[in-house]
Scaffold this motif. Structure first.
Motif, PDB file in Angstrom:
ATOM      1  N   LEU A 293     -38.268  63.488 -16.228  1.00 21.48           N
ATOM      2  CA  LEU A 293     -39.234  62.767 -16.035  1.00 21.48           C
ATOM      3  C   LEU A 293     -41.047  64.106 -15.577  1.00 21.48           C
TER       4      LEU A 293
ATOM      5  N   ASN B  85     -48.410  61.488  -7.662  1.00 18.25           N
ATOM      6  CA  ASN B  85     -46.695  61.790  -7.786  1.00 18.25           C
ATOM      7  C   ASN B  85     -45.791  62.223  -6.486  1.00 18.25           C
TER       8      ASN B  85
ATOM      9  N   GLY C 279     -43.448  64.135 -13.587  1.00 16.92           N
ATOM     10  CA  GLY C 279     -43.816  64.132 -12.077  1.00 16.92           C
ATOM     11  C   GLY C 279     -45.335  64.288 -11.616  1.00 16.92           C
TER      12      GLY C 279
ATOM     13  N   SER D 261     -40.041  66.405  -2.630  1.00 17.73           N
ATOM     14  CA  SER D 261     -40.078  66.620  -3.519  1.00 17.73           C
ATOM     15  C   SER D 261     -40.165  64.392  -2.654  1.00 17.73           C
TER      16      SER D 261
ATOM     17  N   VAL E  64     -36.679  67.130 -12.812  1.00 16.73           N
ATOM     18  CA  VAL E  64     -38.193  66.466 -12.073  1.00 16.73           C
ATOM     19  C   VAL E  64     -38.708  67.671 -12.444  1.00 16.73           C
TER      20      VAL E  64
ATOM     21  N   TYR F 123     -39.581  62.538  -4.785  1.00 18.63           N
ATOM     22  CA  TYR F 123     -38.011  61.904  -6.348  1.00 18.63           C
ATOM     23  C   TYR F 123     -36.671  61.681  -5.459  1.00 18.63           C
TER      24      TYR F 123
ATOM     25  N   VAL G  58     -36.242  68.326  -5.302  1.00 24.51           N
ATOM     26  CA  VAL G  58     -35.563  67.425  -4.954  1.00 24.51           C
ATOM     27  C   VAL G  58     -34.876  67.662  -3.675  1.00 24.51           C
TER      28      VAL G  58
ATOM     29  N   THR H 214     -43.245  68.715  -5.191  1.00 20.99           N
ATOM     30  CA  THR H 214     -42.482  67.322  -6.649  1.00 20.99           C
ATOM     31  C   THR H 214     -41.110  67.712  -7.007  1.00 20.99           C
ATOM     32  N   THR H 215     -40.753  68.729  -7.047  1.00 18.87           N
ATOM     33  CA  THR H 215     -39.657  69.462  -7.640  1.00 18.87           C
ATOM     34  C   THR H 215     -38.388  69.816  -6.951  1.00 18.87           C
TER      35      THR H 215
ATOM     36  N   LEU I 109     -30.437  64.298  -9.480  1.00 16.64           N
ATOM     37  CA  LEU I 109     -31.592  65.846  -9.747  1.00 16.64           C
ATOM     38  C   LEU I 109     -31.405  67.176 -10.018  1.00 16.64           C
TER      39      LEU I 109
END
Length: 290
Positions: free
Chosen positions: A246, A134, A248, A190, A177, A192, A186, A183-184, A201
């Motif tokens: 998610l 991810n 992730g 991230s 997430v 994402y 957001v 990744t977190t 998010l």
């Protein structure tokens, strides 16, 4: 499609060829693989009891008409599966963070060059490929730019795009997430973060993000079956409110948990999308009866 720590460019899927197709042809015909120009360059060709039509494989019915399921469909057997290549590149393995995914960071150039080398290699034997990580999708735009500059026909299938497609299809409007510290994040780092244009998010606390980073490191070190790891991950999942979550990080779907939260596995979404594409479903969606 399982995580392969240290994860990297991972999946080659679809009956495209070069040398690897020879194993496929040995089961379904006796054509010379040297003559095989690849699906992208053929409109129709007969190979044993298979026929390629506009990039899709069909098994003709007894009457000689193409089968209804396309290549080769949900009811096919093992020998009907697409050719899959797994490529593990330690050079681009994790863990990843601001030290190698942010432009100007110490490890950025080395990581990006490793991704480019891996992309160039896997593109020679694939129609589609993905990255089984991810966090590495932070470099999605760079990979797509590289493919365009090098005029590489192989298509990159993104885990982020797969999640976006899933949210749109299922009308998901809010998504927490879970994943690595990057990744977190957001709102900033991230991969994402772009989802925030269409999906809410929620921002997690620094403490909770640290717990998730520790959880994934524990899974890597001790395994998903370890009791201490299971209890720690369960407590982390229970520590925040959410309807949709998610997972992730490719380690997280390995965990067995009890929860009423809807857990979304992006790795599974990515695998489904690759499979759909390999079977000729150009929108990346498998039929409902799969």
């Amino acid at each position: 499609f399982a995580p392969l720590p240290p994860a990297s460019i991972a999946i080659r899927i679809a009956p495209d060829p070069i040398r690897p197709l020879s194993s496929f042809i040995q089961h379904h015909g006796s054509q010379d693989d040297d003559a095989w120009p690849g699906p992208a360059r053929l409109a129709e060709a007969d190979w044993g009891d298979w026929r390629l039509r506009a990039g899709r494989w069909d098994r003709p019915s007894p009457e000689g008409d193409p089968g209804e399921s396309g290549f080769p469909g949900p009811k096919a057997g093992d020998k009907d599966a697409p050719i899959i290549t797994l490529m593990n590149i330690p050079k681009v393995g994790g863990p990843h963070g601001a030290w190698d995914l942010i432009k100007g960071s110490e490890g950025y150039d080395s990581l990006l060059n490793g991704l480019k080398e891996a992309t160039r290699s896997i593109a020679t034997v694939s129609d589609y490929f993905c990255i089984a990580c991810n966090t590495l999708h932070k470099n999605q735009s760079e990979i797509e730019k590289f493919l365009a500059e090098e005029k590489i026909d192989c298509k990159f299938v993104s885990i982020v795009d797969s999640v976006s497609q899933h949210c749109e299809k299922n009308k998901i409007t809010s998504l927490v997430v879970m994943g690595s510290k990057m990744t977190t994040d957001v709102k900033e780092t991230s991969p994402y973060a772009p989802l925030s244009e269409s999906v809410e998010l929620p921002v997690l606390s620094e403490e909770l993000r640290d717990r998730q980073q520790k959880a994934l490191e524990m899974i890597k070190a001790k395994g998903a079956e370890n009791k201490e790891v299971q209890e720690y991950f369960q407590a982390t999942l229970d520590s925040f409110d959410a309807t949709n979550v998610l997972l992730g990080c490719t380690e997280f779907p390995l965990m067995k948990v009890k929860t009423e939260k809807v857990l979304i596995d992006p790795t599974q979404l990515l695998a489904d999308r690759l499979l759909a594409l390999s079977w000729g479903y150009s929108d990346g969606n498998l039929p409902e009866n799969c």
